[in-house]
Design an enzyme around this catalytic site. Sequence first.
Site, PDB file in Angstrom:
ATOM      1  N   CYS A  22       0.764  -1.168   0.070  1.00  0.00           N
ATOM      2  CA  CYS A  22      -0.049   0.086  -0.123  1.00  0.00           C
ATOM      3  C   CYS A  22       0.842   1.326  -0.016  1.00  0.00           C
ATOM      4  CB  CYS A  22      -0.977   0.186   1.173  1.00  0.00           C
ATOM      5  SG  CYS A  22       0.061   0.026   2.648  1.00  0.00           S
ATOM      6  N   ALA A  23       0.603   2.504   0.588  1.00  0.00           N
ATOM      7  CA  ALA A  23       1.187   3.696   0.479  1.00  0.00           C
ATOM      8  C   ALA A  23       2.449   3.588   1.104  1.00  0.00           C
ATOM      9  CB  ALA A  23       0.308   4.861   0.866  1.00  0.00           C
TER      10      ALA A  23
END
Length: 669
Positions: free
Chosen positions: A27-28
Site C-alpha cells: 500500500c502507500a
Amino acid sequence: MGKFEKEAKVLLDAIGGKENVSAVTHCATRMRFVLIDEKKADVKAIEEIGAVKGTFTNAGQFQVIIGNDVPIFYNDFTAVSGIEGVSKEAAKAAAKINQNALQRVMTMLAEIFTPIIPAIIVGGLILGFRNILEGVQIQAFGQKVVDGVLQFTKDGEPIYKTIVDVSKFWAGVNHFLWLPGEAIFQFLPVGIVWSVSRKMGTSQILGIVLGICLVSPQLLNAYLVAGTPQSEIAKNWVWDFGFFTVQRIGYQAQVIPALLAGLSLSYLEIFWRKRIPEVVSMIFVPFLSLLPAIILAHTVLGPIGWTLGQWLSTIVLAGLTGPVKWLFGAVFGALYAPFVITGLHHMTNAIDSQLVADAGGTGLWPMIALSNIAQGSAVFAYYWMNRHNEKEAQIALPATISAYLGVTEPALFGVNVKYIYPFVAGMMGSSIAGLLSVSFNVKANAIGVGGLPGILSIQPKYMLAFAAIMLVAIAVPFVLTMLFRRLGLFTKVEDEAVKAPQAEALTEAKKSAPLADLVEISSPLSGQVKELSQATDPVFAQGVMGQGVLIEPSQGELLAPVDGIVSVLFPTKHAVGIVSDQGVEMLMHIGMDTVNLEGKGFTAHVSQGDRVKAGDKLISFDIDLIKDAGYVTETPVIITNQDQYQADALGGLPRQIAVGDALMTATKI
C-alpha cells in the site's frame, strides 16, 4: 542490483521463505503479507532490517512498514523472491485464512450494523430518556399509591413515585416516545434482515418482509415470553397443524435469529437465481426463497436462539450462587456486552426476577448497569480522542450519553465493535467492576435503570460500595481505550493496498535533490490544522511514517506545498508524494481507508514524475462523497525522510489555515 535487493533477501528469509508466503501486496506505506504460518516470521530479525520501521498483524495480514520507499522495496522483493504480487482483493481473500472466528464475526456485525447506526443512536437516546422518566424513584415525590394502597417491595421497602407518576405532561411525553422507541428496537430484526440482504446483494424488499414476519403482532412478543407460562404458550401461541404444532414466538430485538434468517433468505435466493430460467424467475425465486426462510426462522433458527438463551440463564444462576461467584462476576462482566450484541441479554430478566423473589434482591442487575457504564466510558474515550472530527463526534457523543443512561446498542454497534479496541477496553473494565460487585455482594432491589442511574436501584446498604465500583467502571475503560489507541493494540488500520506505482520516478526525484538546511513548507489545503498524533490511523498518529501535521480540509483541492517532483501518485489518486528541490520527501494522504473508493471522487491534475511549483493543483476531491461513503477526510501532511529532516509546525495547534499559508519548516539534521 536494486536499492533494496539485499534487505529484500533478508526479509524473505525472515518471514519463512517463499514457501511460507501465500500472497503479497503493498500500500502507500507498507508491505502486506499473507503468511501460511505466521509463527515462522522472525519479527525481531525483520525489525532489525534498516529499511523496516516496524511490523504488526491486522485482519490476517502480516504488515511490514517501509515508508515512502515501499514501491521500490516491493519491486526488489518480487524480483529476488520470484513471488508475483496480487491485487488488494486477492490479498484480502487470502488473508481470511488467517483470521480467527472472532475477527470474522466482528467484521460481519460491523458491516451489517453500519447502515442502521443512525436509527440505533436515535433509539438509544429515546429509551435512555424514558428510563429516567419512568424508572427512577424519587423519595421527595412520596410513596407510590395504587387504588388507594401504598406500594411496597417484597422486602417491605416503600416504592416511591417517578416523574411520570407526578406529572401528566411528562407521562404524556413518555407515552409518546414509546412509539419511535418501539419502532427502532422492537422491530430491529427488520433492519437487520434488510441490511443482510443489502450486504449479500439480494432483494432487500424480501428481507424487509422476512423481518416483519419475525416481529408481527400475531406473535407473542419476545419481551413477554419469559413471564408467560408454557401452558399458556402451548394453548394460545402456536400454529396447530393437527399432528404437530409450531410456537408463534416473536423475536423482537433479537439479533441471532434475524441474522440467521437473513442469511438463509439470501443464500436461498442466490441458489434459485442460478437454477431458475430468467423468464420465470420473478415468480418462482421470491416464493421459493421467502417461504422456506420464514419456515426456517420459526422452526429452527428462532428456537436455536431461545435455547442459547436458556443455557445462558442456567449458567448465570449457578454462577451467582456458586462457590466461585467472584470468578463468575469477572466473566459475566466481560461477556455481557457480547450478549447484548447477540440479543441474548433479554433472558437475564427472568433470572433477575427469580433472584428478587428468592433472595430479596439480585446481584446480576448491578453488573449489567456497570457494563453499560464501562462501554459508555470506552466510547467516551473514543469521542475525546476524535472530538475535533465532526463525523465521529456526531456518532460517539450521543452513543456515550445513551450508554450512560443504560442503552448500549448505539455505543456497541456505532463505535466499539466497529473499531474493536474500545470494545475490548470496555469488556476489561466491566470485568473488573463485575468481580468487585460480586465480591462486595452488591444487590439491587429489582430490575431498574441501567448505566449511571442504576445506583438508584441498589439496596441502600450497598450504595456506597456500588458508587466506588462505578468509578472503576468509568476510569478503567477510559484509560485502556486511550492506551490501546496509543500502543496500537486491537486497533484497525487503513486497508489501502494498491497497484505498484512507477518506482523509477521516486528514484530519479531523489537523485536530483540536494539537501538544504531549512525549507519552508506551505499548506496544501484550507481547513483546520492539528497535531499529527490525532490521526485516526495509529501508524500516522505515532509518527512511524514521518513527522508533520494533520489537516481537516474545508475545501476539496490539494495543492503542491513545495517546488519539486511528483515522486508517487497512487492509482486511486488518494495519496501523493513529492520530493522538493531541496531534498524534502513528503507524503500527503487524503482521508483514511479512502483507497476503498478506488478513485471515485478523486481527480488528479498531475502525473507521476511531473515537476510542480508550490501552489500547483495536485488533486481535486469530493469531501461530501468521501464523508457519505463513511470515511474521514483528515489528511496527514508528513516529511518521510525524518532521518534527514526535522519537521516543526508553525503557529499554535489546532488552528485554521488557508491554502498557501506557512504550515511548517523542515530543518536539516
